[in-house]
Scaffold this motif. Structure first.
Motif, PDB file in Angstrom:
ATOM      1  N   TYR A 102       1.484 -10.469  -0.179  1.00  0.00           N
ATOM      2  CA  TYR A 102       1.743 -10.621   1.258  1.00  0.00           C
ATOM      3  C   TYR A 102       2.204  -9.264   1.777  1.00  0.00           C
ATOM      4  O   TYR A 102       3.231  -8.742   1.341  1.00  0.00           O
ATOM      5  CB  TYR A 102       2.821 -11.688   1.497  1.00  0.00           C
ATOM      6  CG  TYR A 102       3.294 -11.764   2.937  1.00  0.00           C
ATOM      7  CD1 TYR A 102       2.558 -12.460   3.892  1.00  0.00           C
ATOM      8  CD2 TYR A 102       4.465 -11.130   3.338  1.00  0.00           C
ATOM      9  CE1 TYR A 102       2.993 -12.526   5.215  1.00  0.00           C
ATOM     10  CE2 TYR A 102       4.901 -11.195   4.654  1.00  0.00           C
ATOM     11  CZ  TYR A 102       4.158 -11.890   5.588  1.00  0.00           C
ATOM     12  OH  TYR A 102       4.584 -11.951   6.898  1.00  0.00           O
ATOM     13  N   THR A 103       1.440  -8.689   2.712  1.00  0.00           N
ATOM     14  CA  THR A 103       1.761  -7.327   3.153  1.00  0.00           C
ATOM     15  C   THR A 103       2.840  -7.272   4.226  1.00  0.00           C
ATOM     16  O   THR A 103       3.554  -6.272   4.333  1.00  0.00           O
ATOM     17  CB  THR A 103       0.526  -6.611   3.720  1.00  0.00           C
ATOM     18  OG1 THR A 103       0.095  -7.265   4.918  1.00  0.00           O
ATOM     19  CG2 THR A 103      -0.592  -6.565   2.697  1.00  0.00           C
ATOM     20  N   GLY A 104       2.994  -8.333   5.060  1.00  0.00           N
ATOM     21  CA  GLY A 104       3.738  -8.142   6.290  1.00  0.00           C
ATOM     22  C   GLY A 104       3.038  -7.063   7.104  1.00  0.00           C
ATOM     23  O   GLY A 104       1.866  -6.739   6.879  1.00  0.00           O
ATOM     24  N   ASP A 105       3.741  -6.480   8.076  1.00  0.00           N
ATOM     25  CA  ASP A 105       3.178  -5.336   8.787  1.00  0.00           C
ATOM     26  C   ASP A 105       3.146  -4.158   7.831  1.00  0.00           C
ATOM     27  O   ASP A 105       4.106  -3.930   7.074  1.00  0.00           O
ATOM     28  CB  ASP A 105       4.024  -5.005  10.017  1.00  0.00           C
ATOM     29  CG  ASP A 105       3.825  -6.004  11.146  1.00  0.00           C
ATOM     30  OD1 ASP A 105       2.929  -6.858  11.024  1.00  0.00           O
ATOM     31  OD2 ASP A 105       4.573  -5.929  12.134  1.00  0.00           O
ATOM     32  N   VAL A 106       2.063  -3.375   7.893  1.00  0.00           N
ATOM     33  CA  VAL A 106       1.837  -2.407   6.823  1.00  0.00           C
ATOM     34  C   VAL A 106       1.143  -1.158   7.358  1.00  0.00           C
ATOM     35  O   VAL A 106       0.357  -1.219   8.306  1.00  0.00           O
ATOM     36  CB  VAL A 106       0.993  -3.067   5.699  1.00  0.00           C
ATOM     37  CG1 VAL A 106      -0.406  -3.419   6.184  1.00  0.00           C
ATOM     38  CG2 VAL A 106       0.940  -2.214   4.452  1.00  0.00           C
ATOM     39  N   SER A 107       1.465  -0.025   6.731  1.00  0.00           N
ATOM     40  CA  SER A 107       0.764   1.227   7.014  1.00  0.00           C
ATOM     41  C   SER A 107       0.603   1.990   5.706  1.00  0.00           C
ATOM     42  O   SER A 107       1.564   2.117   4.934  1.00  0.00           O
ATOM     43  CB  SER A 107       1.532   2.089   8.020  1.00  0.00           C
ATOM     44  OG  SER A 107       0.890   3.348   8.184  1.00  0.00           O
ATOM     45  N   THR A 108      -0.584   2.499   5.471  1.00  0.00           N
ATOM     46  CA  THR A 108      -0.853   3.273   4.256  1.00  0.00           C
ATOM     47  C   THR A 108      -0.722   4.778   4.478  1.00  0.00           C
ATOM     48  O   THR A 108      -0.958   5.548   3.553  1.00  0.00           O
ATOM     49  CB  THR A 108      -2.270   2.957   3.729  1.00  0.00           C
ATOM     50  OG1 THR A 108      -3.220   3.151   4.792  1.00  0.00           O
ATOM     51  CG2 THR A 108      -2.356   1.526   3.231  1.00  0.00           C
ATOM     52  N   PRO A 119      -1.425   0.159  -2.285  1.00  0.00           N
ATOM     53  CA  PRO A 119      -1.949  -1.164  -2.639  1.00  0.00           C
ATOM     54  C   PRO A 119      -1.915  -1.413  -4.146  1.00  0.00           C
ATOM     55  O   PRO A 119      -2.091  -0.492  -4.946  1.00  0.00           O
ATOM     56  CB  PRO A 119      -3.387  -1.127  -2.117  1.00  0.00           C
ATOM     57  CG  PRO A 119      -3.390  -0.066  -1.069  1.00  0.00           C
ATOM     58  CD  PRO A 119      -2.409   0.964  -1.538  1.00  0.00           C
ATOM     59  N   VAL A 120      -1.677  -2.673  -4.496  1.00  0.00           N
ATOM     60  CA  VAL A 120      -1.747  -3.121  -5.883  1.00  0.00           C
ATOM     61  C   VAL A 120      -2.778  -4.236  -5.965  1.00  0.00           C
ATOM     62  O   VAL A 120      -3.034  -4.945  -4.979  1.00  0.00           O
ATOM     63  CB  VAL A 120      -0.379  -3.623  -6.390  1.00  0.00           C
ATOM     64  CG1 VAL A 120       0.639  -2.495  -6.408  1.00  0.00           C
ATOM     65  CG2 VAL A 120       0.131  -4.785  -5.531  1.00  0.00           C
ATOM     66  N   GLU A 121      -3.384  -4.413  -7.100  1.00  0.00           N
ATOM     67  CA  GLU A 121      -4.399  -5.449  -7.251  1.00  0.00           C
ATOM     68  C   GLU A 121      -3.753  -6.838  -7.206  1.00  0.00           C
ATOM     69  O   GLU A 121      -2.646  -7.042  -7.700  1.00  0.00           O
ATOM     70  CB  GLU A 121      -5.161  -5.262  -8.559  1.00  0.00           C
ATOM     71  CG  GLU A 121      -6.054  -4.035  -8.568  1.00  0.00           C
ATOM     72  CD  GLU A 121      -6.961  -3.980  -9.782  1.00  0.00           C
ATOM     73  OE1 GLU A 121      -6.825  -4.844 -10.677  1.00  0.00           O
ATOM     74  OE2 GLU A 121      -7.822  -3.075  -9.826  1.00  0.00           O
ATOM     75  N   THR A 277     -10.069   0.926   9.790  1.00  0.00           N
ATOM     76  CA  THR A 277     -10.603   1.456   8.528  1.00  0.00           C
ATOM     77  C   THR A 277      -9.569   1.393   7.420  1.00  0.00           C
ATOM     78  O   THR A 277      -9.886   1.058   6.264  1.00  0.00           O
ATOM     79  CB  THR A 277     -11.088   2.897   8.728  1.00  0.00           C
ATOM     80  OG1 THR A 277     -12.186   2.905   9.649  1.00  0.00           O
ATOM     81  CG2 THR A 277     -11.555   3.514   7.411  1.00  0.00           C
ATOM     82  N   GLU A 278      -8.323   1.678   7.754  1.00  0.00           N
ATOM     83  CA  GLU A 278      -7.270   1.611   6.743  1.00  0.00           C
ATOM     84  C   GLU A 278      -7.060   0.189   6.250  1.00  0.00           C
ATOM     85  O   GLU A 278      -6.765  -0.024   5.058  1.00  0.00           O
ATOM     86  CB  GLU A 278      -5.975   2.190   7.316  1.00  0.00           C
ATOM     87  CG  GLU A 278      -6.043   3.704   7.530  1.00  0.00           C
ATOM     88  CD  GLU A 278      -4.928   4.244   8.391  1.00  0.00           C
ATOM     89  OE1 GLU A 278      -4.647   5.458   8.302  1.00  0.00           O
ATOM     90  OE2 GLU A 278      -4.334   3.462   9.177  1.00  0.00           O
ATOM     91  N   LEU A 279      -7.223  -0.786   7.128  1.00  0.00           N
ATOM     92  CA  LEU A 279      -7.124  -2.189   6.692  1.00  0.00           C
ATOM     93  C   LEU A 279      -8.234  -2.522   5.698  1.00  0.00           C
ATOM     94  O   LEU A 279      -7.985  -3.143   4.655  1.00  0.00           O
ATOM     95  CB  LEU A 279      -7.190  -3.127   7.894  1.00  0.00           C
ATOM     96  CG  LEU A 279      -5.938  -3.210   8.754  1.00  0.00           C
ATOM     97  CD1 LEU A 279      -6.223  -3.994  10.039  1.00  0.00           C
ATOM     98  CD2 LEU A 279      -4.779  -3.860   7.994  1.00  0.00           C
ATOM     99  N   LEU A 282      -7.494  -0.893   2.435  1.00  0.00           N
ATOM    100  CA  LEU A 282      -6.421  -1.612   1.743  1.00  0.00           C
ATOM    101  C   LEU A 282      -6.982  -2.837   1.020  1.00  0.00           C
ATOM    102  O   LEU A 282      -6.681  -3.077  -0.159  1.00  0.00           O
ATOM    103  CB  LEU A 282      -5.341  -2.013   2.747  1.00  0.00           C
ATOM    104  CG  LEU A 282      -4.050  -2.668   2.235  1.00  0.00           C
ATOM    105  CD1 LEU A 282      -2.934  -2.489   3.261  1.00  0.00           C
ATOM    106  CD2 LEU A 282      -4.203  -4.154   1.934  1.00  0.00           C
ATOM    107  N   VAL A 283      -7.804  -3.622   1.727  1.00  0.00           N
ATOM    108  CA  VAL A 283      -8.392  -4.816   1.117  1.00  0.00           C
ATOM    109  C   VAL A 283      -9.231  -4.436  -0.095  1.00  0.00           C
ATOM    110  O   VAL A 283      -9.139  -5.058  -1.165  1.00  0.00           O
ATOM    111  CB  VAL A 283      -9.242  -5.589   2.144  1.00  0.00           C
ATOM    112  CG1 VAL A 283      -9.987  -6.743   1.465  1.00  0.00           C
ATOM    113  CG2 VAL A 283      -8.361  -6.125   3.272  1.00  0.00           C
ATOM    114  N   ALA A 284     -10.043  -3.403   0.043  1.00  0.00           N
ATOM    115  CA  ALA A 284     -10.896  -2.971  -1.074  1.00  0.00           C
ATOM    116  C   ALA A 284     -10.055  -2.551  -2.274  1.00  0.00           C
ATOM    117  O   ALA A 284     -10.415  -2.834  -3.427  1.00  0.00           O
ATOM    118  CB  ALA A 284     -11.808  -1.841  -0.628  1.00  0.00           C
TER     119      ALA A 284
END
Length: 326
Positions: A102-108, A119-121, A277-279, A282-284
């Motif tokens: 669960y990310t909550g609000d997130v920025s990479t 990100p972690v698998e 794009t960052e989202l 992150l998913v990938a």
């Protein structure tokens, strides 16, 4: 896996336990508070909360009339820096052989005093979708910051009134003003209270003075105010008395109409969230079997994840659960 959007995000795991994230009235076995922005912070506090120490300290200020929940932990839940604002956390649940993120609000993005989320698998991902449409692409962080500092210098010698979220953006704006070497920096009482918490908890320092009626903004001064105050009468009075220029800062400013919606003279894209794009990146990187999107353009992002990444994805809808309910 029955992930539900009710009062917050509900995730069953372990031996019949319920993990509840960012609820207004948390009532789970494990109650997680990802960060201290008002739309993620409780109204009625639980007895215990899973959160960072910084978020607990901020909650004591932002929910001053409520008792502060005791901090708690869980052997199957690991908190990860989310990169959104100081103290923000994502949560990784270990449920047997299944991992749920669960990310909550997130920025990479690394920026200012924050490191981006790494990100972690996981097998299941619950991710925010604030900027989940392809049109929301932010400029490179260094370019965005440089353009703002340049504008702060170009507008001398005229006082400025800058608007940003009390927690997070306001502190970033103070850093940018410091780089511009303008003479005076003032903030509202609410922002000063947040500054004090972050100075205590995060080893940060802010040199701003508190603005009050006795302060006369000089031609090289800057006043930073909460974003929701752009149209208040006292702001109009400051502008009329000093000929100050107003500016707002948000990811929404990639849309030219944002300046007019905010009622300011200038607007700059500056965000504490992932852009589109960052989202997707992150998913990938998480490489989940299933994605649940929420909080923003959830339907749009789910569609894009399915079409571009080939991963099963659905937008969470209130009181629906499991992919079969969508």
């Amino acid at each position: 896996m029955n992930v539900r959007l009710r009062d917050g995000i509900e995730i069953p795991f372990g031996d019949g336990e319920t993990f509840v994230a960012d609820a207004t009235r948390p009532a789970g076995d494990v109650n997680f508070v990802s960060h201290a922005h008002g739309d993620h912070l409780y109204d009625a506090p639980p007895e215990t909360a899973l959160w960072s120490e910084t978020t607990a300290e901020l909650a004591a200020v932002r929910r001053a009339d409520e008792p502060v929940p005791a901090g708690g932990g869980h052997p199957d839940v690991r908190l990860l820096p989310a990169g959104h604002i100081p103290g923000s956390r994502a949560a990784l649940l270990e449920d047997g052989n299944r991992r749920i993120l669960y990310t909550g609000d997130v920025s990479t993005r690394d920026r200012f005093f924050l490191s981006g989320f790494e990100p972690v698998e996981a097998d299941v991902l619950v991710v925010e979708a604030t900027y989940g449409r392809p049109s929301y692409e932010f400029p490179a962080q260094a370019d965005a910051e440089a353009r703002i500092v340049e504008w702060l210098q170009e507008t001398r010698p005229t006082p400025l009134v800058l608007f940003g979220y009390t927690l997070g953006r306001a502190q970033e704006l103070q850093r940018l003003v410091e780089r511009s070497r303008r003479d005076g920096l003032y903030v509202s009482t609410a922002i000063a209270e947040i500054n004090a918490v972050l100075e205590r908890c995060q080893d940060l320092a802010f040199d701003a003075e508190v603005y009050d009626d006795d302060v006369d903004l000089g031609p090289d001064d800057v006043l930073v105010l909460p974003s929701q105050t752009t149209r208040l009468a006292f702001v109009d009075a400051i502008v009329e008395a000093t000929d100050a220029i107003t500016a707002a800062f948000s990811g929404w400013a990639v849309d030219d109409s944002y300046r007019f919606q905010a009622g300011v003279d200038a607007a700059f894209p500056l965000s504490d969230h992932c852009d589109f794009t960052e989202l997707l990146d992150l998913v990938a990187a998480v490489d989940p079997e299933t994605v649940y999107t929420q909080h923003g353009f959830a339907d749009d992002l789910a569609t894009e994840i399915r079409s571009r990444l080939g991963i099963e994805a659905r937008a969470l809808k209130r009181n629906q659960s499991t992919l079969g309910d969508f």
